[in-house]
Design a protein around this motif. Sequence first.
Motif, PDB file in Angstrom:
ATOM      1  N   MET A  98       0.835  -1.197   0.000  1.00  0.00           N
ATOM      2  CA  MET A  98       0.000   0.000   0.000  1.00  0.00           C
ATOM      3  C   MET A  98       0.873   1.251   0.000  1.00  0.00           C
ATOM      4  O   MET A  98       2.006   1.235   0.494  1.00  0.00           O
ATOM      5  CB  MET A  98      -0.918   0.020   1.227  1.00  0.00           C
ATOM      6  CG  MET A  98      -1.983  -1.052   1.228  1.00  0.00           C
ATOM      7  SD  MET A  98      -3.116  -0.823   2.637  1.00  0.00           S
ATOM      8  CE  MET A  98      -4.171  -2.262   2.448  1.00  0.00           C
ATOM      9  N   THR A  99       0.325   2.337  -0.525  1.00  0.00           N
ATOM     10  CA  THR A  99       1.052   3.601  -0.555  1.00  0.00           C
ATOM     11  C   THR A  99       0.487   4.559   0.497  1.00  0.00           C
ATOM     12  O   THR A  99      -0.701   4.521   0.824  1.00  0.00           O
ATOM     13  CB  THR A  99       0.938   4.269  -1.935  1.00  0.00           C
ATOM     14  OG1 THR A  99      -0.446   4.450  -2.264  1.00  0.00           O
ATOM     15  CG2 THR A  99       1.591   3.415  -3.006  1.00  0.00           C
ATOM     16  N   GLU A 100       1.390   5.384   1.020  1.00  0.00           N
ATOM     17  CA  GLU A 100       1.044   6.498   1.932  1.00  0.00           C
ATOM     18  C   GLU A 100       0.538   6.065   3.301  1.00  0.00           C
ATOM     19  O   GLU A 100       0.058   6.895   4.077  1.00  0.00           O
ATOM     20  CB  GLU A 100       0.014   7.437   1.287  1.00  0.00           C
ATOM     21  CG  GLU A 100       0.473   8.052  -0.013  1.00  0.00           C
ATOM     22  CD  GLU A 100      -0.568   8.996  -0.580  1.00  0.00           C
ATOM     23  OE1 GLU A 100      -0.944   9.957   0.123  1.00  0.00           O
ATOM     24  OE2 GLU A 100      -1.018   8.745  -1.715  1.00  0.00           O
ATOM     25  N   MET A 101       0.603   4.787   3.635  1.00  0.00           N
ATOM     26  CA  MET A 101       0.132   4.327   4.946  1.00  0.00           C
ATOM     27  C   MET A 101       1.235   4.516   5.989  1.00  0.00           C
ATOM     28  O   MET A 101       2.358   4.050   5.795  1.00  0.00           O
ATOM     29  CB  MET A 101      -0.278   2.859   4.887  1.00  0.00           C
ATOM     30  CG  MET A 101      -1.525   2.614   4.086  1.00  0.00           C
ATOM     31  SD  MET A 101      -2.948   3.425   4.848  1.00  0.00           S
ATOM     32  CE  MET A 101      -4.176   3.089   3.596  1.00  0.00           C
ATOM     33  N   LYS A 102       0.887   5.180   7.086  1.00  0.00           N
ATOM     34  CA  LYS A 102       1.861   5.451   8.145  1.00  0.00           C
ATOM     35  C   LYS A 102       1.395   4.818   9.451  1.00  0.00           C
ATOM     36  O   LYS A 102       0.214   4.919   9.818  1.00  0.00           O
ATOM     37  CB  LYS A 102       2.032   6.949   8.346  1.00  0.00           C
ATOM     38  CG  LYS A 102       2.495   7.696   7.098  1.00  0.00           C
ATOM     39  CD  LYS A 102       3.910   7.294   6.693  1.00  0.00           C
ATOM     40  CE  LYS A 102       4.437   8.188   5.576  1.00  0.00           C
ATOM     41  NZ  LYS A 102       3.733   7.984   4.311  1.00  0.00           N
TER      42      LYS A 102
END
Length: 429
Positions: free
Chosen positions: A249-253
């Motif tokens: 996944m992208t942008e998951m913090k």
Amino acid sequence: MNRSVLQVALDLVEIDRAITIAGEAVLGGADWLEVGTPLIKSEGMRAVSALKSAYTDRLIVADMKTADTGAIEVEMAAKSGADIVCVLGSSDNSVIAESVRAGRKYGVKIMADLISVPNPSVRAGELEKLGVDIICAHTGIDQQMIGTDSLDLLMKVIKEVSIPVAAAGGISEKTASGAISAGASIVIVGGSIIRSSDVTESTRRIKNAMNRPAPYTGPDKTSDDEIREILSYVSSSNVSDAMHRKGSMTEMKPLCSGTKAAGKAVTVQTFAGDWAKPVEAIDTASEGDIIVINNDQGVNAAPWGELATISCINRGVNGVIIDGAVRDVEGIKKLQYPLWAKAMVPNAGEPKGFGEIGSEIQCGGQTVSSGDWIIADESGVVVIPKNRAYEIARRAKEVYNTELRVREELRQGKTLAQVMNLLRWEKHP
């Protein structure tokens, strides 16, 4: 054969690493050293010569996987120092016969590998009649990854022949003991030894297991239990490597540093911070699951907060992934709950009940269905499709074990470039 033999498969691509690891395996009790097919393809016959020169008191097996020109390849291996030459059992009978004749001429034994043979029991009998000295009941790595049990093949083959049979394919301490109990004369072990951070001790454990034969009773875990166990110690990076960089996944913090979560996805589609379906999903989820939310229409209102998190803890939900925003950050951080999100805002949405639980959703640029597996840690979040979860978990385990060995070589003083032999593999114009 008068005693059981442990053959260590050196499926590496560098001679120096193979020699070092072979020495550690010999200290642990390895009887035969196999120059694996990857090593032969990478380094050629000099790999056979190097291993024979380094370990003159051990039998050297050249895993040529010969499919044609049997006489030429057996001669090459024999003159390079091999004591046993491995040919493909699926090769034409003329190739097998010529390999056997060359083996007699040059004083080496011929092992026939049954990997991917359509009818291994029948073929084993044919190979014995053609004069091979050893049958290798071999379940390949890709077959192991999808759950094929190597001892099933062994048990089918061993009753059909009177010559020695070797068991190969993901052998562990438990299966090594079971293989000897089933009648195998030779146990071939690769990854469990050569990828270990302590090769000598791993070899010793396998050898000790072989000296205590016990009937094999099959896997002691369900596939789901094995997936969960593996994902508990491998990393999202290991899984990404196993999936060839897919599923991330992208942008998951991560909201809480140092947390990790792994489990089956319960998917939630919601809109504009509507927190009704996300909260209702907590009651739908089983212990150990992970709630995965697509909060469509932006990150200005959060569909999740501290009270929902407490409810998750009470239900045993392993974690939450939100393609959207989270609020009550201070409270959730105090709980040290595994949660990943794209943003943090103080605003809550309204519980209008729009959306759906259990539908296919998009989250962090990935398609997620309920029942897919999720692994999340400080590096990020990876989605594992449920129809490949067992295979991917096992491949991630191989990546993890390989890195254990690399760490040990770094600890011994090598640089990463030296261990990976980067200069050799660089592309040049």
